[in-house]
Design a protein around this motif. Structure first.
Motif, PDB file in Angstrom:
ATOM      1  N   ALA A   1      73.364  20.588  38.907  1.00  0.00           N
ATOM      2  CA  ALA A   1      74.383  19.680  39.432  1.00  0.00           C
ATOM      3  C   ALA A   1      73.862  18.959  40.672  1.00  0.00           C
ATOM      4  CB  ALA A   1      75.662  20.455  39.755  1.00  0.00           C
ATOM      5  N   MET A   2      73.286  19.707  41.598  1.00  0.00           N
ATOM      6  CA  MET A   2      72.802  19.088  42.828  1.00  0.00           C
ATOM      7  C   MET A   2      71.620  18.166  42.568  1.00  0.00           C
ATOM      8  SD  MET A   2      73.285  21.981  45.804  1.00  0.00           S
ATOM      9  CE  MET A   2      72.035  23.104  45.165  1.00  0.00           C
ATOM     10  N   SER A   3      70.859  18.428  41.502  1.00  0.00           N
ATOM     11  CA  SER A   3      69.685  17.599  41.227  1.00  0.00           C
ATOM     12  C   SER A   3      70.072  16.151  40.910  1.00  0.00           C
ATOM     13  CB  SER A   3      68.856  18.188  40.073  1.00  0.00           C
ATOM     14  OG  SER A   3      69.487  17.963  38.820  1.00  0.00           O
ATOM     15  N   VAL A   4      71.284  15.929  40.390  1.00  0.00           N
ATOM     16  CA  VAL A   4      71.738  14.562  40.128  1.00  0.00           C
ATOM     17  C   VAL A   4      72.617  14.042  41.262  1.00  0.00           C
ATOM     18  CG1 VAL A   4      71.610  14.924  37.640  1.00  0.00           C
ATOM     19  CG2 VAL A   4      73.804  15.204  38.810  1.00  0.00           C
ATOM     20  N   GLY A   5      72.713  14.821  42.332  1.00  0.00           N
ATOM     21  CA  GLY A   5      73.530  14.408  43.463  1.00  0.00           C
ATOM     22  C   GLY A   5      75.008  14.691  43.288  1.00  0.00           C
ATOM     23  N   LEU A   6      75.353  15.717  42.509  1.00  0.00           N
ATOM     24  CA  LEU A   6      76.752  16.072  42.294  1.00  0.00           C
ATOM     25  C   LEU A   6      77.155  17.156  43.298  1.00  0.00           C
ATOM     26  CD1 LEU A   6      79.321  15.794  40.599  1.00  0.00           C
ATOM     27  CD2 LEU A   6      78.386  17.517  39.034  1.00  0.00           C
ATOM     28  N   PRO A   7      78.081  16.872  44.215  1.00  0.00           N
ATOM     29  CA  PRO A   7      78.515  17.898  45.181  1.00  0.00           C
ATOM     30  C   PRO A   7      79.133  19.093  44.474  1.00  0.00           C
ATOM     31  CG  PRO A   7      79.235  15.712  45.876  1.00  0.00           C
ATOM     32  CD  PRO A   7      78.727  15.573  44.456  1.00  0.00           C
ATOM     33  N   VAL A   8      78.991  20.274  45.053  1.00  0.00           N
ATOM     34  CA  VAL A   8      79.410  21.506  44.390  1.00  0.00           C
ATOM     35  C   VAL A   8      80.427  22.259  45.241  1.00  0.00           C
ATOM     36  CG1 VAL A   8      77.210  21.702  43.180  1.00  0.00           C
ATOM     37  CG2 VAL A   8      77.510  22.875  45.358  1.00  0.00           C
ATOM     38  N   VAL A   9      81.293  23.004  44.555  1.00  0.00           N
ATOM     39  CA  VAL A   9      82.211  23.947  45.194  1.00  0.00           C
ATOM     40  C   VAL A   9      81.861  25.331  44.668  1.00  0.00           C
ATOM     41  CG1 VAL A   9      84.604  24.698  45.434  1.00  0.00           C
ATOM     42  CG2 VAL A   9      84.062  22.253  45.457  1.00  0.00           C
ATOM     43  N   VAL A  10      81.465  26.219  45.574  1.00  0.00           N
ATOM     44  CA  VAL A  10      81.009  27.554  45.182  1.00  0.00           C
ATOM     45  C   VAL A  10      81.609  28.599  46.115  1.00  0.00           C
ATOM     46  CG1 VAL A  10      78.850  26.771  44.141  1.00  0.00           C
ATOM     47  CG2 VAL A  10      78.922  27.251  46.582  1.00  0.00           C
ATOM     48  N   ALA A  11      81.636  29.849  45.655  1.00  0.00           N
ATOM     49  CA  ALA A  11      82.142  30.948  46.478  1.00  0.00           C
ATOM     50  C   ALA A  11      81.083  31.389  47.487  1.00  0.00           C
ATOM     51  CB  ALA A  11      82.549  32.123  45.593  1.00  0.00           C
ATOM     52  N   ARG A  12      81.553  31.862  48.630  1.00  0.00           N
ATOM     53  CA  ARG A  12      80.638  32.243  49.708  1.00  0.00           C
ATOM     54  C   ARG A  12      79.681  33.356  49.298  1.00  0.00           C
ATOM     55  NH1 ARG A  12      80.574  30.667  54.563  1.00  0.00           N
ATOM     56  NH2 ARG A  12      82.671  29.778  54.383  1.00  0.00           N
ATOM     57  N   THR A  13      80.074  34.207  48.350  1.00  0.00           N
ATOM     58  CA  THR A  13      79.257  35.344  47.960  1.00  0.00           C
ATOM     59  C   THR A  13      78.130  34.985  47.005  1.00  0.00           C
ATOM     60  OG1 THR A  13      80.975  35.788  46.309  1.00  0.00           O
ATOM     61  CG2 THR A  13      81.024  37.095  48.345  1.00  0.00           C
ATOM     62  N   GLY A  14      78.033  33.739  46.571  1.00  0.00           N
ATOM     63  CA  GLY A  14      76.965  33.348  45.652  1.00  0.00           C
ATOM     64  C   GLY A  14      75.618  33.276  46.340  1.00  0.00           C
ATOM     65  N   GLY A  15      74.553  33.494  45.559  1.00  0.00           N
ATOM     66  CA  GLY A  15      73.213  33.502  46.127  1.00  0.00           C
ATOM     67  C   GLY A  15      72.782  32.175  46.707  1.00  0.00           C
ATOM     68  N   LEU A  16      73.285  31.059  46.168  1.00  0.00           N
ATOM     69  CA  LEU A  16      72.913  29.735  46.666  1.00  0.00           C
ATOM     70  C   LEU A  16      73.854  29.212  47.750  1.00  0.00           C
ATOM     71  CD1 LEU A  16      71.817  27.838  43.441  1.00  0.00           C
ATOM     72  CD2 LEU A  16      70.516  27.944  45.561  1.00  0.00           C
ATOM     73  N   SER A  17      74.940  29.915  47.986  1.00  0.00           N
ATOM     74  CA  SER A  17      75.964  29.398  48.893  1.00  0.00           C
ATOM     75  C   SER A  17      75.467  29.139  50.308  1.00  0.00           C
ATOM     76  CB  SER A  17      77.166  30.341  48.901  1.00  0.00           C
ATOM     77  OG  SER A  17      77.710  30.434  47.599  1.00  0.00           O
ATOM     78  N   PRO A  18      74.644  30.015  50.910  1.00  0.00           N
ATOM     79  CA  PRO A  18      74.145  29.699  52.251  1.00  0.00           C
ATOM     80  C   PRO A  18      73.347  28.400  52.295  1.00  0.00           C
ATOM     81  CG  PRO A  18      73.797  32.024  51.760  1.00  0.00           C
ATOM     82  CD  PRO A  18      74.232  31.369  50.482  1.00  0.00           C
ATOM     83  N   ASP A  19      72.573  28.128  51.239  1.00  0.00           N
ATOM     84  CA  ASP A  19      71.792  26.884  51.194  1.00  0.00           C
ATOM     85  C   ASP A  19      72.710  25.670  51.055  1.00  0.00           C
ATOM     86  OD1 ASP A  19      68.914  28.021  50.960  1.00  0.00           O
ATOM     87  OD2 ASP A  19      70.018  29.071  49.410  1.00  0.00           O
ATOM     88  N   VAL A  20      73.734  25.799  50.203  1.00  0.00           N
ATOM     89  CA  VAL A  20      74.685  24.705  50.018  1.00  0.00           C
ATOM     90  C   VAL A  20      75.396  24.390  51.324  1.00  0.00           C
ATOM     91  CG1 VAL A  20      76.863  24.062  48.884  1.00  0.00           C
ATOM     92  CG2 VAL A  20      75.027  25.129  47.556  1.00  0.00           C
ATOM     93  N   GLU A  21      75.839  25.439  52.004  1.00  0.00           N
ATOM     94  CA  GLU A  21      76.594  25.234  53.245  1.00  0.00           C
ATOM     95  C   GLU A  21      75.709  24.640  54.338  1.00  0.00           C
ATOM     96  OE1 GLU A  21      80.143  27.591  55.322  1.00  0.00           O
ATOM     97  OE2 GLU A  21      78.318  28.789  55.124  1.00  0.00           O
ATOM     98  N   ALA A  22      74.505  25.178  54.492  1.00  0.00           N
ATOM     99  CA  ALA A  22      73.615  24.694  55.546  1.00  0.00           C
ATOM    100  C   ALA A  22      73.225  23.238  55.331  1.00  0.00           C
ATOM    101  CB  ALA A  22      72.366  25.574  55.618  1.00  0.00           C
ATOM    102  N   ALA A  23      73.051  22.850  54.072  1.00  0.00           N
ATOM    103  CA  ALA A  23      72.630  21.481  53.775  1.00  0.00           C
ATOM    104  C   ALA A  23      73.794  20.497  53.752  1.00  0.00           C
ATOM    105  CB  ALA A  23      71.907  21.439  52.429  1.00  0.00           C
ATOM    106  N   GLY A  24      75.024  21.012  53.661  1.00  0.00           N
ATOM    107  CA  GLY A  24      76.167  20.123  53.495  1.00  0.00           C
ATOM    108  C   GLY A  24      76.244  19.527  52.109  1.00  0.00           C
ATOM    109  N   ALA A  25      75.761  20.278  51.106  1.00  0.00           N
ATOM    110  CA  ALA A  25      75.688  19.778  49.734  1.00  0.00           C
ATOM    111  C   ALA A  25      76.971  20.007  48.945  1.00  0.00           C
ATOM    112  CB  ALA A  25      74.515  20.439  49.007  1.00  0.00           C
ATOM    113  N   GLY A  26      78.001  20.486  49.599  1.00  0.00           N
ATOM    114  CA  GLY A  26      79.264  20.749  48.930  1.00  0.00           C
ATOM    115  C   GLY A  26      80.176  21.519  49.851  1.00  0.00           C
ATOM    116  N   ARG A  27      81.029  22.365  49.250  1.00  0.00           N
ATOM    117  CA  ARG A  27      81.936  23.194  50.017  1.00  0.00           C
ATOM    118  C   ARG A  27      81.824  24.632  49.541  1.00  0.00           C
ATOM    119  NH1 ARG A  27      81.624  19.169  52.317  1.00  0.00           N
ATOM    120  NH2 ARG A  27      83.257  17.814  53.179  1.00  0.00           N
ATOM    121  N   VAL A  28      81.925  25.567  50.476  1.00  0.00           N
ATOM    122  CA  VAL A  28      81.837  26.998  50.182  1.00  0.00           C
ATOM    123  C   VAL A  28      83.197  27.621  50.499  1.00  0.00           C
ATOM    124  CG1 VAL A  28      80.714  29.164  50.801  1.00  0.00           C
ATOM    125  CG2 VAL A  28      79.368  27.056  50.671  1.00  0.00           C
ATOM    126  N   THR A  29      83.775  28.319  49.524  1.00  0.00           N
ATOM    127  CA  THR A  29      85.098  28.911  49.710  1.00  0.00           C
ATOM    128  C   THR A  29      84.985  30.415  49.943  1.00  0.00           C
ATOM    129  OG1 THR A  29      85.486  29.419  47.369  1.00  0.00           O
ATOM    130  CG2 THR A  29      86.025  27.188  48.122  1.00  0.00           C
TER     131      THR A  29
END
Length: 388
Positions: A294-322
């Motif tokens: 999803a991120m490879s095409v520039g699609l913002p993501v909504v993921v749970a905080r406990t996911g393995g990629l969530s820290p990267d998503v949050e730090a980069a501002g690539a979506g929202r972490v719940t």
């Protein structure tokens, strides 16, 4: 360098999800760098002849036999493939097994040990302690031996590494290496224009991925965007699509939900490019390839905080972490996160950050370079190499 990848199952619609996609991505990346990478796997649900290559990767695909139907993917095998396993293993310089407790990958790993061919195993979060009698028997019969003797064990996260280690208590495993999942960078998705906003769930429809949170988010979003479309896509491995339709009907939003079922990889990329927000509500998600795609095409993501990629998503501002939690209705949390990302300015900012994150940290070429270093280490005199 001749590399044999072994993964349990390939279907036309990628029913096995992440492990097969990872194996294919790695093999394609390895082949671009000059390695002779091939895949051995089971095939199922093909209407014609089984393929001899998958996405350009030469493949040994044998028809899956459901010998233990109650165990689903763990209970499939192919006597014909196993009869050829030793020859295939001995013709390789490295055997890379996408390991689970099953009747294909575990036998291949044991054969590689017996043949003294360098063995790399990748567990994809599928190997951890269990109280299931069948799984405990498999551990005694072969899994523990494979983990103790593998030349390298690839893990995604510290949690996964600790889970693998816990399967063999009392034996410190010293051949761990971290290898993240990688994807091929893609062209950016086009602007939405005048079409209604589209929110996409695209993963296996199964309980642990919590598709109900996706559906429960719909009223929150539709209150602000009445014309929004919600697409539930992916193979149904838990008979949940029907209940998700019923849940949407109970919420009064069934007219906004489209259930499209399993998709081929080209269709996956088309759906990602046609969406505005990607949602994967899974509370336990080690390192989802679908999020990376999803991120490879520039699609913002909504993921749970406990996911393995969530820290990267949050730090980069690539979506929202719940802050989603198990056994709770996280739909309103997910819905509010989607609403934030449907704001045009926020969506554009997250879109740019998502593509940059994939290009900088999760491109398949960078991952393959790391993997080639691991292969060089296990092929060197002395075999197994201590990792991190």
């Amino acid at each position: 360098m001749r590399v044999l990848h072994v993964v349990t199952l390939h279907t036309p619609t990628n029913d096995f999800g992440g492990p097969t996609r990872v194996a294919l991505n790695l093999c394609k990346g390895l082949r671009r760098k000059g390695a002779d990478a091939r895949i051995a796997t089971l095939g199922d649900k093909f209407t014609g002849p089984l393929p001899t290559e998958v996405e350009g990767v030469p493949s040994f695909v044998h028809q899956a036999r459901h010998v233990l139907p109650a165990f689903e993917v763990s209970g499939i095998t192919s006597p014909a493939l196993l009869r050829q396993a030793r020859r295939m293993v001995k013709s390789a310089d490295v055997v890379h097994v996408h390991l689970m407790r099953d009747l294909i990958t575990l036998p291949f790993a044991l054969i590689a040990l017996e043949a003294n061919v360098p063995l790399v195993v990748q567990t994809h979060g599928m190997i951890d302690p269990t109280e299931k009698l069948f799984a405990k028997a498999v551990d005694v019969l072969g899994m523990k031996r494979v983990l103790r003797r593998a030349d390298a064990i690839l893990h995604l996260t510290r949690m996964e590494r600790d889970g693998v280690q816990a399967v063999v208590p009392g034996t410190p495993l010293r051949t761990f290496h971290r290898l993240v999942n990688g994807v091929t960078p893609q062209d950016a998705r086009p602007p939405r224009g005048d079409r209604p906003p589209t929110v996409l769930y695209l993963a296996r429809v199964q309980k642990r991925k919590r598709p109900e949170d996706f559906v429960n988010a719909m009223p929150t979003v539709l209150a602000h965007y009445p014309d929004a479309r919600f697409v539930l896509a992916g193979p149904d491995t838990g008979d949940l699509t029907g209940p998700m339709r019923k849940l949407a009907a109970d919420l009064g939003v069934s007219g906004s939900l489209e259930c499209v079922g399993a998709l081929g990889h080209d269709e996956v990329l088309e759906r990602l490019r046609a969406a505005d927000v990607y949602v994967l509500p899974s509370v336990v998600e080690p390192f989802a390839v679908s999020i990376l795609e999803a991120m490879s095409v520039g699609l913002p993501v909504v993921v749970a905080r406990t996911g393995g990629l969530s820290p990267d998503v949050e730090a980069a501002g690539a979506g929202r972490v719940t802050d989603s939690v198990p056994d709770a209705d996280n739909g309103p949390l997910v819905g509010r996160a989607v609403l934030e990302l449907l704001d045009p300015a926020a969506n554009e900012q997250a879109s740019l950050a998502a593509r940059q994150l994939v290009n900088d940290r999760f491109s398949i070429d960078a991952v393959v370079d790391t993997l080639l270093d691991v292969y060089a280490g296990v092929m060197a005199p002395g075999g197994a190499v201590h990792g991190s």
